[in-house]
Design an enzyme around this catalytic site. Structure first.
Site, PDB file in Angstrom:
ATOM      1  N   GLU A   9      48.834  31.630  38.899  1.00  0.00           N
ATOM      2  CA  GLU A   9      50.186  31.835  39.425  1.00  0.00           C
ATOM      3  C   GLU A   9      50.719  30.649  40.224  1.00  0.00           C
ATOM      4  O   GLU A   9      51.895  30.316  40.140  1.00  0.00           O
ATOM      5  CB  GLU A   9      50.256  33.064  40.350  1.00  0.00           C
ATOM      6  CG  GLU A   9      49.993  34.380  39.667  1.00  0.00           C
ATOM      7  CD  GLU A   9      48.613  34.864  40.012  1.00  0.00           C
ATOM      8  OE1 GLU A   9      47.670  34.060  39.861  1.00  0.00           O
ATOM      9  OE2 GLU A   9      48.459  36.027  40.416  1.00  0.00           O
ATOM     10  N   ASP A  82      45.929  36.897  39.391  1.00  0.00           N
ATOM     11  CA  ASP A  82      45.189  37.644  40.415  1.00  0.00           C
ATOM     12  C   ASP A  82      44.539  38.917  39.862  1.00  0.00           C
ATOM     13  O   ASP A  82      45.041  39.524  38.908  1.00  0.00           O
ATOM     14  CB  ASP A  82      46.118  38.013  41.579  1.00  0.00           C
ATOM     15  CG  ASP A  82      46.448  36.816  42.449  1.00  0.00           C
ATOM     16  OD1 ASP A  82      45.753  35.797  42.328  1.00  0.00           O
ATOM     17  OD2 ASP A  82      47.398  36.894  43.255  1.00  0.00           O
ATOM     18  N   ASP A  84      44.509  42.109  40.122  1.00  0.00           N
ATOM     19  CA  ASP A  84      45.091  43.418  40.411  1.00  0.00           C
ATOM     20  C   ASP A  84      46.090  43.762  39.311  1.00  0.00           C
ATOM     21  O   ASP A  84      46.239  43.017  38.346  1.00  0.00           O
ATOM     22  CB  ASP A  84      45.750  43.444  41.799  1.00  0.00           C
ATOM     23  CG  ASP A  84      46.837  42.375  41.953  1.00  0.00           C
ATOM     24  OD1 ASP A  84      47.215  41.735  40.942  1.00  0.00           O
ATOM     25  OD2 ASP A  84      47.315  42.173  43.081  1.00  0.00           O
ATOM     26  N   GLU A  86      49.329  43.782  39.286  1.00  0.00           N
ATOM     27  CA  GLU A  86      50.405  42.796  39.191  1.00  0.00           C
ATOM     28  C   GLU A  86      49.915  41.569  38.418  1.00  0.00           C
ATOM     29  O   GLU A  86      50.616  41.037  37.550  1.00  0.00           O
ATOM     30  CB  GLU A  86      50.856  42.397  40.594  1.00  0.00           C
ATOM     31  CG  GLU A  86      52.082  41.504  40.625  1.00  0.00           C
ATOM     32  CD  GLU A  86      53.381  42.263  40.432  1.00  0.00           C
ATOM     33  OE1 GLU A  86      54.342  41.645  39.958  1.00  0.00           O
ATOM     34  OE2 GLU A  86      53.435  43.461  40.749  1.00  0.00           O
ATOM     35  N   TYR A 297      39.857  38.104  47.752  1.00  0.00           N
ATOM     36  CA  TYR A 297      41.207  38.572  47.420  1.00  0.00           C
ATOM     37  C   TYR A 297      41.699  39.575  48.455  1.00  0.00           C
ATOM     38  O   TYR A 297      40.964  40.486  48.846  1.00  0.00           O
ATOM     39  CB  TYR A 297      41.213  39.195  46.022  1.00  0.00           C
ATOM     40  CG  TYR A 297      42.608  39.424  45.502  1.00  0.00           C
ATOM     41  CD1 TYR A 297      43.527  38.382  45.462  1.00  0.00           C
ATOM     42  CD2 TYR A 297      43.013  40.677  45.057  1.00  0.00           C
ATOM     43  CE1 TYR A 297      44.809  38.578  44.989  1.00  0.00           C
ATOM     44  CE2 TYR A 297      44.293  40.886  44.578  1.00  0.00           C
ATOM     45  CZ  TYR A 297      45.189  39.832  44.545  1.00  0.00           C
ATOM     46  OH  TYR A 297      46.465  40.046  44.089  1.00  0.00           O
ATOM     47  N   ARG A 299      44.258  41.768  48.490  1.00  0.00           N
ATOM     48  CA  ARG A 299      44.891  43.054  48.157  1.00  0.00           C
ATOM     49  C   ARG A 299      43.808  44.010  47.673  1.00  0.00           C
ATOM     50  O   ARG A 299      43.390  43.948  46.524  1.00  0.00           O
ATOM     51  CB  ARG A 299      45.985  42.874  47.102  1.00  0.00           C
ATOM     52  CG  ARG A 299      47.191  42.110  47.639  1.00  0.00           C
ATOM     53  CD  ARG A 299      48.341  42.073  46.655  1.00  0.00           C
ATOM     54  NE  ARG A 299      49.481  41.385  47.236  1.00  0.00           N
ATOM     55  CZ  ARG A 299      49.730  40.087  47.134  1.00  0.00           C
ATOM     56  NH1 ARG A 299      48.883  39.322  46.464  1.00  0.00           N
ATOM     57  NH2 ARG A 299      50.790  39.541  47.689  1.00  0.00           N
ATOM     58  N   HIS A 342      37.816  45.944  43.884  1.00  0.00           N
ATOM     59  CA  HIS A 342      37.001  44.813  44.302  1.00  0.00           C
ATOM     60  C   HIS A 342      36.704  44.916  45.790  1.00  0.00           C
ATOM     61  O   HIS A 342      37.081  45.872  46.441  1.00  0.00           O
ATOM     62  CB  HIS A 342      37.671  43.471  43.966  1.00  0.00           C
ATOM     63  CG  HIS A 342      39.159  43.500  43.994  1.00  0.00           C
ATOM     64  ND1 HIS A 342      39.924  43.450  42.871  1.00  0.00           N
ATOM     65  CD2 HIS A 342      40.022  43.605  45.028  1.00  0.00           C
ATOM     66  CE1 HIS A 342      41.199  43.509  43.192  1.00  0.00           C
ATOM     67  NE2 HIS A 342      41.287  43.601  44.493  1.00  0.00           N
TER      68      HIS A 342
END
Length: 688
Positions: A9, A82, A84, A86, A297, A299, A342
């Site tokens: 990203e 990432d 997740d 998203e 990470y 989130r 995670h």
């Protein structure tokens, strides 16, 4: 030429990963999503299985063109967004935007370190369509809600308003709490405290009971009956109960607990916390190591940590503090709504101490990294051991109780103690050594009248915690949700707590009348569960959307037809315009109320609303001290004669001068503790 193209990203993440992979890999950044729903229309075909209409995001055309050029040259394309939902959706959109004639490999890693990245590239997988469907369903749901309700609010209330599936529930929570406060009826109650003397030591005790009967002190008559029963000032020590108590460390951070603790201890807004954590995750240039991700990470809703990370932490604690400080960590119990995708938020290496990393970090990065590192290390340490003492003292059947605790062994508290919204607690309230049946003297008995207090308004930390407990939204949504209700001026901050604005209450009332499901906590929680079911492959995203929209669409039609137009009338300000002499009025703007001339548009005079606090300016002696707000919404105090007088103070002046040096006094607050301090010398006193 690189045979392999890796797409992530952000440029920071690309820079970090490229160093680990070597020359055979070219790493580029997509700068987030490259496709999304159009902004000018709903973009959902409700007649055709809710088919979304995706377009290239405005401004991303040249970037997408460059990505396609790189993709044509590559033999393999790795999508490393990432880990997740998203991120999965970003990977899916990239695969469609770049063309279906290529093989795409999905790689995910929880931390951006050399070992973690290289290992993930050894075992590439495919895009997880179930996660994509869950994220797509969330996006479509939010679009249907926002793009259908917002135009109704513009038409019936005011332009620029919005509604959202999660933001509307957050607003309702703030307003429900405000209504609780407004409707609260305080009840009188009393306490009786006494200062006891034993040798050279003094300590405090509170009235507990009459003989074996617990009584509530509701009125002064109740207090007088207790005081009348006292005979003299000698008290017998009836019992001294000593216990050893263990206090266990908090678990490592989840997204929610990180946002809460950063708000309490660092005064970070949720958005700032996530932005700074993203920087720490994506990579910092460290001397002799190169660019490396400092945290995992950020989130996550899990408190789980890997055995490797736990062993490294244990070895560090053993080396730095000794065997007695090593904790015997049990695996944490996850909440029912936890996805446990995670690990918890933790440092990628316990050996990268905050002190060693400080030189490479900005002030905000260092403070957040230290918070994460401290919490993680403390979570692996031994519990603290407290010596607690409970002492009962009696005089003619009147029993007072004194409680004390001292730290016998610091354990995890050597590094870190979890914060709370009410300020720091006193961990060392020491009582003197007294044996049972000894006598102590009461120096002063003090009855005090109190009134019960309403529930507190939400701080940002408390609101995040409540949203999490209710199952509203997900870790990635808390920051943008809170940001949105502030940007829309639905809530404002007062002493770091949320208060609804007039426009916020109007919007909530309209939503409650015409869209009760959207602001219903249970409905929103159930919808989150449905999105989780899609991610697990237990539900069809089209059916979930259809079940919602069949009931929602008639509500929109009814609101458009039946909702009456609400006119927000200008309120007289009680003063005249200094430019044209017309009356000034209060108007509602994007950033709250302000004063404007009623003769608009002929006169465009406006000014901010200021609140006097009834204190003369301590500098010029002529002006009044007024309460103002900084650009960051922080309250400060200044003179109303500005710019002629430039007096300014972050603390509230109280209108008295210091008895020692005659400089002005201010009131300072930390949690529930308020003090009056001199602005020049070391004088201080308790606030009233």
């Amino acid at each position: 030429m690189a045979d392999n193209l890796v797409i992530v990203e952000s440029p920071a993440k690309a820079k970090t990963i490229e160093k680990y992979l070597g020359k055979r890999y070219k790493v580029v950044a997509s700068m987030g999503h490259v496709r999304d729903l159009p902004r000018s229309q709903t973009g959902i075909d409700t007649e055709n299985n809710y088919e979304p209409k995706y377009i290239t995001i405005r401004g991303k055309g040249p970037l997408l063109k460059d990505l396609k050029k790189e993709a044509k040259k590559a033999k393999k394309i790795y999508l490393a967004s990432d880990p997740d939902r998203e991120g999965e959706a970003i990977a899916w959109h990239l695969s469609h935007a770049l063309g279906d004639d290529k093989d795409y490999y999905r790689v995910v890693f929880n931390e951006i370190t050399k070992d973690a990245v290289k290992e993930s590239f050894k075992h590439p997988g495919e895009i997880n369509q179930q996660l994509v469907d869950a994220q797509q369903a969330r996006r479509i749901l939010d679009r249907l809600v926002g793009y259908n309700i917002s135009p109704v609010l513009w038409k019936k209330v005011k332009k620029g308003l919005s509604a959202g599936r999660v933001q509307s529930v957050a607003l309702r929570l703030v307003i429900d709490r405000e209504n609780e406060i407004r409707n609260f009826k305080p009840e009188e109650y009393w306490t009786i405290t006494s200062q006891f003397k034993h040798g050279r030591s003094s300590f405090e005790g509170k009235f507990n009971r009459l003989k074996d009967e617990k009584i509530k002190l509701k009125t002064k008559d109740d207090v007088d009956k207790v005081l009348a029963q006292l005979e003299g000032n000698e008290f017998n020590v009836d019992s001294v109960e000593k216990k050893e108590k263990k206090r266990f460390p908090a678990q490592p951070f989840t997204t929610s607990s990180l946002q809460q603790e950063a708000a309490r201890k660092l005064n970070f807004k949720a958005r700032k916390t996530m932005m700074t954590a993203q920087q720490l995750y994506e990579g910092i240039d460290i001397k002799r190591e190169g660019t490396v991700g400092l945290i995992t990470y950020m989130r996550t809703d899990s408190t789980r940590i890997s055995p490797v990370a736990q062993k490294e932490a244990t070895d560090f604690i053993q080396k730095e503090y000794g065997d007695e400080y090593v904790g015997r960590k049990k695996s944490a119990k996850q909440s029912e709504s936890s996805q446990d995708a995670h690990e918890a938020v933790r440092p990628t290496s316990a050996n990268r101490t905050p002190a060693n990393m400080k030189q490479y970090l900005s002030r905000d990065q260092y403070r957040l990294y230290k918070l994460i590192w401290d919490r993680f290390i403390a979570s692996n340490m031994a519990p603290a051991i407290l010596d607690t003492v409970k002492m009962d003292l009696s005089n003619n059947g009147v029993i007072f109780r004194s409680n004390g605790q001292t730290i016998k062994f610091k354990g995890f508290m050597q590094i870190y103690i979890e914060g709370n919204d009410d300020g720091d607690e006193d961990m060392n309230n020491r009582l003197p050594e007294i044996a049972e049946n000894e006598t102590v003297k009461s120096e002063k008995v003090e009855p005090k009248q109190h009134f019960t207090q309403p529930p507190p308004r939400f701080t940002e930390a408390r609101l995040v915690k409540t949203l999490e407990e209710l199952g509203i939204g997900r870790p990635s949504t808390y920051a943008p949700t809170i940001d949105t209700i502030q940007k829309r001026n639905y809530v404002k901050m007062d002493q770091k707590r949320f208060m609804p604005t007039e426009i916020g209450e109007i919007v909530n009332q309209s939503m409650n009348e015409y869209f009760p499901d959207i602001i219903d906590v249970d409905f929103t929680r159930t919808m989150e569960k449905s999105l989780d079911d899609i991610a697990e492959g237990d539900a069809s995203w089209v059916k979930v959307i259809d079940d919602f929209y069949k009931d929602f669409s008639p509500q929109v039609e009814r609101a458009d037809e039946e909702m009456e137009k609400i006119e927000i009338k200008d309120e007289p300000a009680g003063e005249d315009c200094e430019k044209c002499g017309s009356p000034m009025v209060y108007k509602m703007g994007r950033y709250g109320k302000f004063m404007a001339c009623s003769n608009f548009p002929d006169c465009r005079n406006t000014k901010a609303i200021v609140k006097t606090i009834g204190v003369k300016c301590p500098k010029c002696k002529d002006g009044e001290v007024v309460e103002r707000k900084s650009k960051k919404n922080r309250i400060f105090y200044g003179c109303d004669q500005y710019p002629e007088c430039d007096f300014i103070s972050w603390d509230r002046p109280i209108g008295r001068n210091c008895p020692k040096c005659d400089h002005y006094l201010v009131e300072t607050k930390k949690g529930k503790t308020a003090k009056v301090k001199c602005t020049n010398c070391d004088y201080e006193e308790k606030a009233e």
